[in-house]
Design a protein around this motif. Structure first.
Motif, short mmCIF file in Angstrom:
data_model
loop_
_atom_site.label_atom_id
_atom_site.label_comp_id
_atom_site.label_asym_id
_atom_site.label_seq_id
_atom_site.Cartn_x
_atom_site.Cartn_y
_atom_site.Cartn_z
N ASP A 10 1.76 -0.06 -9.10
CA ASP A 10 2.73 -0.12 -8.00
C ASP A 10 2.20 0.51 -6.72
O ASP A 10 2.38 -0.03 -5.63
N LEU A 11 1.53 1.66 -6.86
CA LEU A 11 0.94 2.33 -5.71
C LEU A 11 -0.58 2.13 -5.73
O LEU A 11 -1.17 1.93 -6.79
N PRO A 12 -1.23 2.21 -4.57
CA PRO A 12 -2.69 2.17 -4.56
C PRO A 12 -3.27 3.31 -5.40
O PRO A 12 -2.67 4.40 -5.49
N LEU A 13 -4.40 3.07 -6.01
CA LEU A 13 -5.11 4.11 -6.74
C LEU A 13 -5.61 5.15 -5.74
O LEU A 13 -6.35 4.82 -4.80
N LEU A 14 -5.21 6.41 -5.92
CA LEU A 14 -5.76 7.49 -5.11
C LEU A 14 -6.95 8.08 -5.87
O LEU A 14 -6.78 8.65 -6.95
N THR A 175 -4.85 -4.05 11.41
CA THR A 175 -6.19 -4.37 10.91
C THR A 175 -6.22 -4.35 9.39
O THR A 175 -6.78 -5.26 8.75
N LEU A 176 -5.63 -3.32 8.80
CA LEU A 176 -5.61 -3.22 7.34
C LEU A 176 -4.88 -4.40 6.72
O LEU A 176 -5.31 -4.95 5.70
N GLU A 177 -3.79 -4.81 7.35
CA GLU A 177 -3.02 -5.94 6.81
C GLU A 177 -3.84 -7.23 6.88
O GLU A 177 -3.85 -8.02 5.93
N GLY A 201 0.03 0.77 0.61
CA GLY A 201 0.23 -0.29 -0.37
C GLY A 201 0.99 -1.47 0.22
O GLY A 201 0.69 -2.63 -0.07
N ASN A 202 1.97 -1.18 1.05
CA ASN A 202 2.74 -2.25 1.69
C ASN A 202 1.89 -3.09 2.64
O ASN A 202 2.21 -4.25 2.92
N LEU A 203 0.81 -2.49 3.13
CA LEU A 203 -0.12 -3.22 4.00
C LEU A 203 -1.13 -4.03 3.21
O LEU A 203 -1.91 -4.79 3.78
N GLY A 204 -1.15 -3.84 1.88
CA GLY A 204 -2.08 -4.59 1.02
C GLY A 204 -3.22 -3.78 0.47
O GLY A 204 -4.05 -4.31 -0.28
N VAL A 205 -3.33 -2.50 0.83
CA VAL A 205 -4.39 -1.64 0.32
C VAL A 205 -4.15 -1.36 -1.16
O VAL A 205 -3.01 -1.10 -1.58
N ARG A 206 -5.21 -1.38 -1.97
CA ARG A 206 -5.07 -1.15 -3.40
C ARG A 206 -5.78 0.12 -3.87
O ARG A 206 -5.62 0.54 -5.02
N ARG A 207 -6.59 0.73 -3.04
CA ARG A 207 -7.29 1.95 -3.43
C ARG A 207 -7.53 2.81 -2.20
O ARG A 207 -7.89 2.30 -1.14
N VAL A 208 -7.29 4.11 -2.34
CA VAL A 208 -7.47 5.05 -1.24
C VAL A 208 -8.36 6.19 -1.72
O VAL A 208 -8.06 6.85 -2.71
N SER A 209 -9.47 6.39 -1.04
CA SER A 209 -10.42 7.44 -1.41
C SER A 209 -10.28 8.65 -0.49
O SER A 209 -10.01 8.50 0.71
#
Length: 258
Positions: A10-14, A175-177, A201-209
């Motif tokens: 559901d949320l991007p992987l942190l 840009t992210l979208e 996540g709503n912008l389409g990102v699936r992983r955040v480092s």
């Protein structure tokens, strides 16, 4: 749940990025299911500047130690430490990690995307189960930093067999979208101040480092403790010596059994 599956929740992987065993143990103790390494932190902890290839041996040693963790490990391998795709593939296959980050720059400049594409294809052939996160440094170095140019690079890496695309330095929501819409693989970014995981996540990102941020914060905190003691200020609380020692004792036991 596999490392790949973690990119589709559901949320991007942190993904917190560790620079040594103790930092990785701290992230695992906090409940993170996967830990990355940071080439900046690994390089800095051994007295070397980042992105010059000096992290190779230290990264090999670190991930060897982290194999016994109850978490997936992804290694930051800069540009693969070689221009030869076969050498890079052999290196990755021998790491024993769940994933790698490999970048399309050298010496602070972008390289021909065909070079990284060849490395990706070789890695996928030699280690098909390793999650290859292809890093595009256009926004990081402000070179060809447009959405169309980044998408062109991403297509080359997707076609070569990458499993994810990492675009550090991209921070604008629009840009992210656009990037997420144009890339058919999980999009990875660095943390973006002011944007939560849910918003990313709503912008389409699936992983955040986290990148090197935890390392740099840790150095600041250590200096802050010394300054507070010197100047009579308030000293921040910390995990107890006993708990920190127990983590290491438990880790040593797991490593011995591995």
């Amino acid at each position: 749940m596999t490392f790949r599956d973690l990119h589709f929740t559901d949320l991007p992987l942190l993904l917190p990025n560790a620079w040594d065993v103790a930092s990785a143990l701290g992230f695992v103790a906090a409940g993170f299911p996967a830990v990355g390494t940071t080439s900046f932190g690994v390089n800095a902890s051994t007295g070397h500047p980042d992105a010059e290839g000096a992290s190779r041996d230290a990264t090999v040693e670190l991930v060897r130690k982290l194999r016994s963790l109850s978490a997936y490990v992804s290694a930051d391998i800069e540009d693969g430490y070689s221009d030869d795709p076969g050498e890079v593939a052999s290196f990755v296959a021998g790491l024993g990690v769940s994933g790698v980050n490999i970048e399309d720059s050298a010496g602070g400049k972008l390289i021909d995307p065909a070079i990284l594409a060849a490395k990706i294809a070789a890695i996928k052939d030699a280690a098909p189960d390793v999650f290859i996160n292809a890093r595009i440094d256009s926004y990081w170095f402000h070179e060809d930093d447009t959405v169309p140019a980044v998408l062109d690079r991403a297509k080359a890496y997707v076609d070569a067999g990458a499993d994810g695309i990492f675009v550090p330095g991209a921070t604008e929501p629009a840009t992210l979208e656009e990037l997420a819409e144009g890339i058919p693989l999980p999009l990875n970014v660095l943390i973006v101040p002011g944007l939560s995981l849910a918003e990313l996540g709503n912008l389409g990102v699936r992983r955040v480092s986290t990148g090197s941020l935890p390392y740099r914060v840790a150095i600041d905190a250590a200096v802050g403790v010394a300054i507070a003691l010197r100047d009579g200020g308030e000293v921040a609380s910390a995990t107890s010596y006993a708990e920190s020692q127990q983590r290491l004792l438990d880790f040593a036991k797991r490593a011995d059994r591995a």
